[in-house]
Design a protein around this motif. Structure first.
Motif, PDB file in Angstrom:
ATOM      1  N   ALA A 143      16.072  27.292  81.404  1.00 44.53           N
ATOM      2  CA  ALA A 143      17.890  27.775  81.937  1.00 44.53           C
ATOM      3  C   ALA A 143      18.615  27.211  80.035  1.00 44.53           C
ATOM      4  CB  ALA A 143      18.683  27.098  82.297  1.00 44.53           C
ATOM      5  N   ALA A 144      17.928  26.676  79.305  1.00 43.41           N
ATOM      6  CA  ALA A 144      18.678  25.653  78.206  1.00 43.41           C
ATOM      7  C   ALA A 144      17.780  26.951  76.671  1.00 43.41           C
ATOM      8  CB  ALA A 144      18.044  24.389  77.770  1.00 43.41           C
ATOM      9  N   PHE A 145      16.774  27.015  77.172  1.00 44.39           N
ATOM     10  CA  PHE A 145      16.355  28.203  76.645  1.00 44.39           C
ATOM     11  C   PHE A 145      16.691  29.765  76.237  1.00 44.39           C
ATOM     12  CE2 PHE A 145      12.717  31.429  74.862  1.00 44.39           C
ATOM     13  CZ  PHE A 145      12.430  30.699  73.911  1.00 44.39           C
ATOM     14  N   ALA A 146      17.259  29.906  77.662  1.00 42.48           N
ATOM     15  CA  ALA A 146      17.837  31.310  77.576  1.00 42.48           C
ATOM     16  C   ALA A 146      19.708  31.237  76.855  1.00 42.48           C
ATOM     17  CB  ALA A 146      17.335  31.085  79.257  1.00 42.48           C
ATOM     18  N   ILE A 147      19.911  30.137  77.172  1.00 43.74           N
ATOM     19  CA  ILE A 147      21.510  30.212  77.167  1.00 43.74           C
ATOM     20  C   ILE A 147      21.400  30.192  75.690  1.00 43.74           C
ATOM     21  CG2 ILE A 147      23.582  28.356  77.274  1.00 43.74           C
ATOM     22  CD1 ILE A 147      22.239  27.863  80.354  1.00 43.74           C
ATOM     23  N   GLY A 148      20.853  29.445  74.849  1.00 46.29           N
ATOM     24  CA  GLY A 148      21.129  29.271  73.841  1.00 46.29           C
ATOM     25  C   GLY A 148      20.759  31.002  73.278  1.00 46.29           C
ATOM     26  N   MET A 149      19.444  31.659  73.847  1.00 45.25           N
ATOM     27  CA  MET A 149      19.383  33.022  73.735  1.00 45.25           C
ATOM     28  C   MET A 149      20.557  33.931  73.773  1.00 45.25           C
ATOM     29  SD  MET A 149      16.269  35.556  74.645  1.00 45.25           S
ATOM     30  CE  MET A 149      15.002  34.342  74.361  1.00 45.25           C
ATOM     31  N   GLY A 150      21.093  34.017  75.197  1.00 44.52           N
ATOM     32  CA  GLY A 150      21.968  34.331  75.467  1.00 44.52           C
ATOM     33  C   GLY A 150      23.797  34.198  74.382  1.00 44.52           C
ATOM     34  N   ARG A 151      23.472  32.936  73.570  1.00 49.96           N
ATOM     35  CA  ARG A 151      24.683  32.580  73.061  1.00 49.96           C
ATOM     36  C   ARG A 151      24.396  33.065  71.804  1.00 49.96           C
ATOM     37  NH1 ARG A 151      24.910  26.501  72.486  1.00 49.96           N
ATOM     38  NH2 ARG A 151      26.286  26.878  70.791  1.00 49.96           N
ATOM     39  N   TYR A 152      23.224  32.946  70.765  1.00 52.50           N
ATOM     40  CA  TYR A 152      22.218  34.238  69.562  1.00 52.50           C
ATOM     41  C   TYR A 152      23.516  35.227  69.641  1.00 52.50           C
ATOM     42  CZ  TYR A 152      20.077  35.035  65.870  1.00 52.50           C
ATOM     43  OH  TYR A 152      19.936  35.800  64.636  1.00 52.50           O
ATOM     44  N   ALA A 153      22.320  35.726  70.805  1.00 50.92           N
ATOM     45  CA  ALA A 153      23.050  37.422  70.789  1.00 50.92           C
ATOM     46  C   ALA A 153      24.131  37.414  71.661  1.00 50.92           C
ATOM     47  CB  ALA A 153      21.969  37.933  72.132  1.00 50.92           C
ATOM     48  N   LEU A 154      25.207  36.985  71.326  1.00 51.28           N
ATOM     49  CA  LEU A 154      26.088  36.951  72.309  1.00 51.28           C
ATOM     50  C   LEU A 154      27.803  37.003  71.174  1.00 51.28           C
ATOM     51  CD1 LEU A 154      28.776  37.840  74.199  1.00 51.28           C
ATOM     52  CD2 LEU A 154      28.557  35.258  74.804  1.00 51.28           C
ATOM     53  N   ALA A 155      27.582  36.188  69.956  1.00 51.51           N
ATOM     54  CA  ALA A 155      27.313  35.674  68.337  1.00 51.51           C
ATOM     55  C   ALA A 155      27.412  36.565  67.727  1.00 51.51           C
ATOM     56  CB  ALA A 155      27.233  34.401  68.312  1.00 51.51           C
ATOM     57  N   LYS A 156      25.884  37.476  67.914  1.00 52.88           N
ATOM     58  CA  LYS A 156      26.052  38.397  66.530  1.00 52.88           C
ATOM     59  C   LYS A 156      27.118  39.689  67.229  1.00 52.88           C
ATOM     60  CE  LYS A 156      22.372  37.103  64.069  1.00 52.88           C
ATOM     61  NZ  LYS A 156      23.156  37.253  62.569  1.00 52.88           N
ATOM     62  N   ALA A 157      27.092  40.262  68.577  1.00 52.03           N
ATOM     63  CA  ALA A 157      27.487  40.644  69.421  1.00 52.03           C
ATOM     64  C   ALA A 157      29.066  40.742  68.418  1.00 52.03           C
ATOM     65  CB  ALA A 157      27.342  41.291  70.400  1.00 52.03           C
ATOM     66  N   ILE A 158      29.722  39.760  68.721  1.00 48.49           N
ATOM     67  CA  ILE A 158      31.205  38.914  68.467  1.00 48.49           C
ATOM     68  C   ILE A 158      31.875  39.625  67.585  1.00 48.49           C
ATOM     69  CG2 ILE A 158      32.993  37.562  68.539  1.00 48.49           C
ATOM     70  CD1 ILE A 158      31.312  36.617  71.267  1.00 48.49           C
ATOM     71  N   GLU A 159      30.908  38.539  66.085  1.00 45.67           N
ATOM     72  CA  GLU A 159      30.766  39.577  64.446  1.00 45.67           C
ATOM     73  C   GLU A 159      31.150  40.754  64.552  1.00 45.67           C
ATOM     74  OE1 GLU A 159      28.943  37.936  60.921  1.00 45.67           O
ATOM     75  OE2 GLU A 159      27.839  37.900  62.808  1.00 45.67           O
ATOM     76  N   TYR A 160      29.911  41.431  65.293  1.00 46.18           N
ATOM     77  CA  TYR A 160      29.956  43.030  65.445  1.00 46.18           C
ATOM     78  C   TYR A 160      31.198  43.502  65.540  1.00 46.18           C
ATOM     79  CZ  TYR A 160      28.146  47.831  64.256  1.00 46.18           C
ATOM     80  OH  TYR A 160      28.084  48.926  63.825  1.00 46.18           O
ATOM     81  N   ALA A 161      31.683  43.455  66.664  1.00 47.36           N
ATOM     82  CA  ALA A 161      32.957  43.873  67.456  1.00 47.36           C
ATOM     83  C   ALA A 161      34.061  43.384  66.468  1.00 47.36           C
ATOM     84  CB  ALA A 161      32.914  43.664  68.127  1.00 47.36           C
ATOM     85  N   ARG A 162      34.072  42.287  66.310  1.00 47.87           N
ATOM     86  CA  ARG A 162      35.186  41.919  65.098  1.00 47.87           C
ATOM     87  C   ARG A 162      35.346  42.708  63.565  1.00 47.87           C
ATOM     88  NH1 ARG A 162      34.700  35.833  65.638  1.00 47.87           N
ATOM     89  NH2 ARG A 162      35.782  34.797  67.334  1.00 47.87           N
ATOM     90  N   ASP A 163      34.202  42.997  63.245  1.00 52.86           N
ATOM     91  CA  ASP A 163      34.324  43.828  61.668  1.00 52.86           C
ATOM     92  C   ASP A 163      33.868  45.575  61.752  1.00 52.86           C
ATOM     93  OD1 ASP A 163      34.300  41.111  60.979  1.00 52.86           O
ATOM     94  OD2 ASP A 163      31.968  40.732  60.590  1.00 52.86           O
ATOM     95  N   ARG A 164      33.482  45.726  62.738  1.00 53.10           N
ATOM     96  CA  ARG A 164      33.276  47.337  62.784  1.00 53.10           C
ATOM     97  C   ARG A 164      33.977  47.759  62.693  1.00 53.10           C
ATOM     98  NH1 ARG A 164      30.239  51.665  61.173  1.00 53.10           N
ATOM     99  NH2 ARG A 164      29.833  52.798  63.340  1.00 53.10           N
ATOM    100  N   THR A 165      34.722  49.151  62.533  1.00 57.51           N
ATOM    101  CA  THR A 165      35.312  48.993  62.704  1.00 57.51           C
ATOM    102  C   THR A 165      35.638  51.182  62.415  1.00 57.51           C
ATOM    103  OG1 THR A 165      37.384  47.887  61.926  1.00 57.51           O
ATOM    104  CG2 THR A 165      37.944  49.428  61.800  1.00 57.51           C
ATOM    105  N   VAL A 166      36.111  51.296  63.826  1.00 57.85           N
ATOM    106  CA  VAL A 166      36.026  52.946  64.057  1.00 57.85           C
ATOM    107  C   VAL A 166      37.534  53.429  64.926  1.00 57.85           C
ATOM    108  CG1 VAL A 166      34.954  54.769  65.848  1.00 57.85           C
ATOM    109  CG2 VAL A 166      33.702  52.761  64.848  1.00 57.85           C
ATOM    110  N   PHE A 167      37.983  54.051  64.355  1.00 58.82           N
ATOM    111  CA  PHE A 167      39.434  55.430  64.600  1.00 58.82           C
ATOM    112  C   PHE A 167      40.621  54.278  65.038  1.00 58.82           C
ATOM    113  CE2 PHE A 167      36.647  56.493  68.816  1.00 58.82           C
ATOM    114  CZ  PHE A 167      36.535  57.811  67.640  1.00 58.82           C
TER     115      PHE A 167
END
Length: 388
Positions: free
Chosen positions: A249-273
């Motif tokens: 569970a710890a392994f999975a939560i850590g992996m999920g957090r890593y992926a989510l952090a990457k997505a959040i960073e991208y969603a803040r920076d990526r500008t469309v429209f």
């Protein structure tokens, strides 16, 4: 009195491990995987800092903590992109079993070395024809009546890290002298034991730890290779399997957090429209849901760890299975949403998320499938009749 509110010591541990993990990160792991090498530097430094053996007894060089502390270490390394799968196997499963049930000699021989990272131990339970049914394990152990030695015969599959481990803790079965039925027992099998061979399994999954099929052909072990009481059976087995589920569970939560952090960073920076894509609810809401699911899974993981460390094996069994289920589901959804948020970039090596699609599935499949967990909860918790 136990509490699910983390102590200051646990918070400090999170911060320290997070900073340590970021010094290595996913690029470090990826480069080694490409080279077919193991992240030995990361493992050894983590051990030197006391992270690998944080759950092992202080008298044997460990940190004197429990699975609660070890799960924090693995989660934060995963969130930094540098998880160590062998933490689930070596200190959590094998170290815990030896600490609870091993002889004084086994504890002296193994626990200090597991804690300081100079030795690792693999764990072999799954078999080609048994799958999730541990009651159908056919690896057998019989006594040599002349010497008292054990003779092990059987096969194991999907055993992680055998090539880097000095021994493998093998789950075999012995015949009960009273009933004639086979019961599970645990044996320490050295890597170079005669008759003990391994074959690497060619996996699509790209990870630092390789997977192996093991063959035991009348492997002769001295009497002291048996861990614990020959008659303890399932008690000793589940002493290792409950920490395995919590750490997965710890392994999975850590992996999920890593992926989510990457997505959040991208969603803040990526500008469309003319606005960042994270301003759109179609992007923001799924990411928020993924965060909520990961936080809920962590709460169940913390509950399971607290119950286990408090000695409540029955309560920990239920909570550990639920935690593993919740974390697996949350991880898969978080990784999927992260890749989807990045669109085409989510499939590039530059952003490093695409390979997590396969890796995330492991948390649904191993060490026990989500369907078997649902079976467990339905008949153990809800009292419904078994279907198998």
């Amino acid at each position: 009195m136990t509490t699910l509110i983390e102590s200051e010591e646990h918070k400090d541990l999170r911060v320290a491990v997070a900073a340590f993990g970021k010094r290595y990160g996913r690029d470090y792991i990826t480069q080694l995987v490409d080279q077919g090498a193991y992240p030995t530097d990361l493992w050894q430094e983590a051990a030197k800092l006391g992270y690998i053996g944080v759950n092992l007894p202080e008298e044997y060089g460990g940190g004197g903590g429990g699975i609660a502390e070890l799960s924090i270490v693995l989660e934060e390394l995963g969130a930094a992109g540098a998880p160590l799968l062998m933490m689930i196997v070596s200190p959590a499963i094998c170290g815990t079993v030896i600490a609870r049930f091993g002889t004084d000699k086994q504890k002296r021989d193994w626990l200090p070395a597991l804690a300081d990272g100079t030795r690792t131990m693999a764990f072999g339970i799954t078999e080609p024809d048994a799958g999730s049914n541990s009651h159908r394990i056919t690896t057998t152990a019989r006594r040599d009546p002349d010497t008292g030695d054990w003779l092990l015969t059987g096969r194991k599959v999907f055993v992680s890290g055998v090539d880097i481990a000095e021994a493998t803790l093998i789950v075999g079965r012995t015949e009960d002298s009273r009933t004639g039925r086979l019961k599970p027992c645990l044996f320490i099998v050295p890597r170079d034991a005669d008759g003990f061979t391994r074959r690497r399994i060619d996996m699509e999954l790209r990870g630092a730890e390789k997977q192996f099929e093991l063959t035991l052909d009348d492997v002769r072990l001295s009497a002291d290779a048996l861990v614990g009481d020959e008659d303890a059976g399932l008690l000793q087995l589940f002493a290792g399997l409950n920490p395995e589920r919590i750490m997965t569970a710890a392994f999975a939560i850590g992996m999920g957090r890593y992926a989510l952090a990457k997505a959040i960073e991208y969603a803040r920076d990526r500008t469309v429209f003319k606005v960042p894509i994270g301003a759109h609810q179609a992007i923001a809401h799924p990411l928020a849901q993924a965060h909520i699911d990961l936080e809920l899974a962590r709460l169940m993981m913390q509950k399971a760890a607290l119950l286990y460390d408090a000695g409540d094996d029955a309560g920990a069994g239920e909570a550990a299975n639920m935690a593993k289920y919740a974390a697996g589901e949350a991880c898969v959804k978080a990784v999927d949403q992260a890749v989807h948020t990045l669109g085409g970039n989510g499939l590039t090596r530059e952003f490093g998320l695409a390979s997590l699609i396969t890796a995330a599935r492991v948390s649904r499949i191993a060490p026990v499938s989500r369907e078997m967990i649902l079976n467990y909860v339905s008949h153990q918790t809800l009292g419904l009749p078994k279907s198998y």
